[in-house]
Design a protein around this motif. Structure first.
Motif, PDB file in Angstrom:
ATOM      1  N   UNK A   1    -103.748  39.454 -11.972  1.00 40.10           N
ATOM      2  CA  UNK A   1    -103.350  40.560 -12.441  1.00 40.10           C
ATOM      3  C   UNK A   1    -102.344  40.787 -13.416  1.00 40.10           C
ATOM      4  N   UNK A   2    -101.527  39.367 -13.603  1.00 37.70           N
ATOM      5  CA  UNK A   2    -100.627  39.352 -14.492  1.00 37.70           C
ATOM      6  C   UNK A   2    -100.950  38.266 -15.704  1.00 37.70           C
ATOM      7  N   UNK A   3    -102.087  37.853 -15.570  1.00 36.19           N
ATOM      8  CA  UNK A   3    -102.365  36.853 -16.655  1.00 36.19           C
ATOM      9  C   UNK A   3    -102.238  37.043 -17.862  1.00 36.19           C
ATOM     10  N   UNK A   4    -102.939  38.242 -18.477  1.00 34.50           N
ATOM     11  CA  UNK A   4    -102.813  38.665 -19.522  1.00 34.50           C
ATOM     12  C   UNK A   4    -101.328  38.979 -20.069  1.00 34.50           C
ATOM     13  N   UNK A   5    -100.599  39.510 -19.473  1.00 32.77           N
ATOM     14  CA  UNK A   5     -99.215  39.646 -20.050  1.00 32.77           C
ATOM     15  C   UNK A   5     -98.507  38.227 -20.161  1.00 32.77           C
ATOM     16  N   UNK A   6     -98.499  37.381 -19.201  1.00 29.54           N
ATOM     17  CA  UNK A   6     -97.861  36.348 -19.043  1.00 29.54           C
ATOM     18  C   UNK A   6     -98.339  35.487 -20.345  1.00 29.54           C
ATOM     19  N   UNK A   7     -99.660  35.282 -20.502  1.00 28.92           N
ATOM     20  CA  UNK A   7    -100.041  34.371 -21.549  1.00 28.92           C
ATOM     21  C   UNK A   7     -99.840  34.813 -23.030  1.00 28.92           C
ATOM     22  N   UNK A   8     -99.920  35.958 -23.013  1.00 32.20           N
ATOM     23  CA  UNK A   8     -99.583  36.752 -24.106  1.00 32.20           C
ATOM     24  C   UNK A   8     -98.147  36.682 -24.582  1.00 32.20           C
ATOM     25  N   UNK A   9     -97.257  36.703 -23.605  1.00 36.25           N
ATOM     26  CA  UNK A   9     -95.781  36.562 -24.064  1.00 36.25           C
ATOM     27  C   UNK A   9     -95.408  35.147 -24.241  1.00 36.25           C
ATOM     28  N   UNK A  10     -96.061  34.242 -23.817  1.00 39.75           N
ATOM     29  CA  UNK A  10     -96.150  32.761 -23.967  1.00 39.75           C
ATOM     30  C   UNK A  10     -96.587  32.649 -25.456  1.00 39.75           C
ATOM     31  N   UNK A  11     -97.708  33.079 -25.782  1.00 35.15           N
ATOM     32  CA  UNK A  11     -97.642  33.060 -27.016  1.00 35.15           C
ATOM     33  C   UNK A  11     -97.043  33.668 -28.136  1.00 35.15           C
ATOM     34  N   UNK A  12     -96.258  34.620 -27.785  1.00 31.90           N
ATOM     35  CA  UNK A  12     -95.274  35.181 -28.639  1.00 31.90           C
ATOM     36  C   UNK A  12     -94.258  34.042 -29.286  1.00 31.90           C
ATOM     37  N   UNK A  13     -94.359  32.939 -28.480  1.00 33.17           N
ATOM     38  CA  UNK A  13     -93.500  31.968 -29.156  1.00 33.17           C
ATOM     39  C   UNK A  13     -93.796  31.491 -30.403  1.00 33.17           C
ATOM     40  N   UNK A  14     -95.102  31.605 -30.867  1.00 33.17           N
ATOM     41  CA  UNK A  14     -95.256  31.318 -32.179  1.00 33.17           C
ATOM     42  C   UNK A  14     -94.744  32.072 -33.305  1.00 33.17           C
ATOM     43  N   UNK A  15     -94.580  33.342 -33.030  1.00 31.70           N
ATOM     44  CA  UNK A  15     -93.734  34.152 -34.013  1.00 31.70           C
ATOM     45  C   UNK A  15     -92.185  33.856 -34.088  1.00 31.70           C
TER      46      UNK A  15
END
Length: 420
Positions: A144-158
């Motif tokens: 249920x939280x995978x999308x937000x967690x993975x997305x926040x991890x990928x924000x590290x690119x910015x």
């Protein structure tokens, strides 16, 4: 950030529920993406300097971008297979060491040909890091939280992109251009230190360990299983999705600094200001998209960000707007073009069973990268006949159309429990 209340739940209540090991994995993957972004974006900042100093053409500059991305596609495929065979964490460590070392070598290049080789080899590592990191964090977080967690991890690119902008400004303010670009690349060795932290703190996901036990005595993991009758359709459609998203993104980011300097006539400081707005928009886009992908679903989120990217890119590159308007348009440009990737890691994780997840995720993301890798070179060649803005806008428009069609054809996976 008003919603960040870890003690009382709210938007970040999921984070409070993570175990110590899960938090370590979250931050290690986020930092890994940041360092990946930092090293990868260095080239786009120094291309105008190399054009001035070495006299390379836009076509030759585009070739560096394209071969780097093609190598990253190969690296991503290999890393996906390795992550299924030797583990997600070890693969992550190896890929970070690889791209850090070859970024450093870029700074020692004495000719265009040497830079082309070093940068291409660097691409092999940065492509692999995305695959290993995405599989790792995707398997650690609850459905249920995978999308937000993975997305926040990928924000590290910015954040890594922003760090490159800062380092670029610093190096070019204290050194002559012919030395500054070399110093910037040499700083790319710093991520190697990060590997020591990962080795000490991060462990393999439990579901990966369970899958290994479950498959003990079975045949060795075969990469070609992702093309089996039950998986082939998913593999092909997911590859189209990534091709569109990455094609649009590369069309923009590979040539944006050169576009701003050559066609808008901005100074280095002015270009830095424009890019700062794009980078800020990128980070906010990653974060907002991370929450939306769990809230409205993977497919709707992809379509929303593809439509937004389609509209903004055309405005940004083709309308005769003022410098001030161009500055403000940079925020939605970064917001949509980067935010579309927040749901990518979780979506690909959910499409494949654990046994072949690394192979499937690595292939789909990186076949997309391989096809999209042609775009920087083609835009560079096209810009010798039409304006660079027209080239960027045309390729981006086609790319985001492909995203929309692919998203409509794929199954919704929000909340899906991972299969062993």
């Amino acid at each position: 950030m008003g919603g960040l209340d870890l003690d009382q739940g709210g938007h970040f209540g999921w984070y409070r529920a993570l175990s110590k090991q899960e938090r370590r994995t979250f931050w290690s993957c986020k930092i890994g993406y940041g360092l990946d972004g930092m090293d990868t974006q260095m080239l786009s900042f120094v291309i105008p300097t190399l054009i001035a100093i070495w006299g390379i053409t836009t076509g030759e500059a585009g070739l560096i971008h394209t071969l780097t991305l093609l190598a990253s596609a190969a690296g991503g495929w290999v890393a996906g297979i390795l992550s299924d065979r030797i583990g997600r964490v070890l693969t992550l460590q190896l890929t970070v060491l690889w791209f850090a070392f070859f970024t450093f070598l870029c700074g020692l290049a004495q000719s265009y040909e040497q830079l082309l080789i070093a940068r291409t080899l660097m691409g092999f590592g940065f492509g692999g890091e995305w695959t290993a990191g995405a599989v790792l964090i995707g398997e650690v977080i609850k459905a249920k939280d995978r999308g937000k967690a993975v997305g926040l991890v990928q924000s590290g690119w910015a954040l890594g992109w922003g760090m490159t902008a800062i380092l670029y400004s610093l190096m070019f303010s204290i050194l002559a251009p012919e030395d500054a670009w070399r110093a910037l690349f040499m700083l790319g060795l710093l991520p190697a230190i990060f590997v020591i932290i990962v080795r000490r703190l991060v462990k393999e996901p439990e579901i990966y360990k369970e899958a290994r036990k479950h498959n003990q005595g079975a045949e060795k993991v075969n990469f070609y299983e992702i093309f089996a009758p039950g998986m082939l359709s998913i593999t092909l459609r997911a590859s189209l999705l990534t091709t569109g998203a990455l094609g649009g993104y590369y069309a923009i980011t590979s040539w944006l600094p050169t576009f701003l300097k050559a066609e808008r006539g901005l100074t280095v400081l002015g270009t830095g200001g424009y890019l700062a707005m794009v980078i800020l928009g990128s980070y906010v886009g990653y974060v907002i998209s991370a929450f939306l992908t769990d809230l409205i679903g993977r497919k709707k989120n992809f379509i929303l960000f593809a439509v937004g990217s389609f509209v903004v890119v055309l405005l940004y590159t083709n309308l005769p707007v003022s410098n001030t308007a161009m500055l403000w348009l940079g925020f939605p440009l970064g917001f949509f073009a980067s935010g579309i990737f927040s749901g990518m890691g979780s979506f690909l994780t959910e499409l494949f069973p654990t046994r072949i997840r690394g192979s499937g995720q690595g292939f789909c993301y990186n076949i997309g990268r391989a096809v999209a890798a042609l775009f920087p070179m083609l835009i560079g060649i096209l810009s010798q006949h039409v304006s660079l803005g027209v080239g960027i806008g045309s390729f981006a428009a086609v790319s985001y159309g492909v995203v929309i069609l692919a998203a409509l054809s794929l199954p919704e996976t929000r909340g899906k429990q991972l299969e062993i």
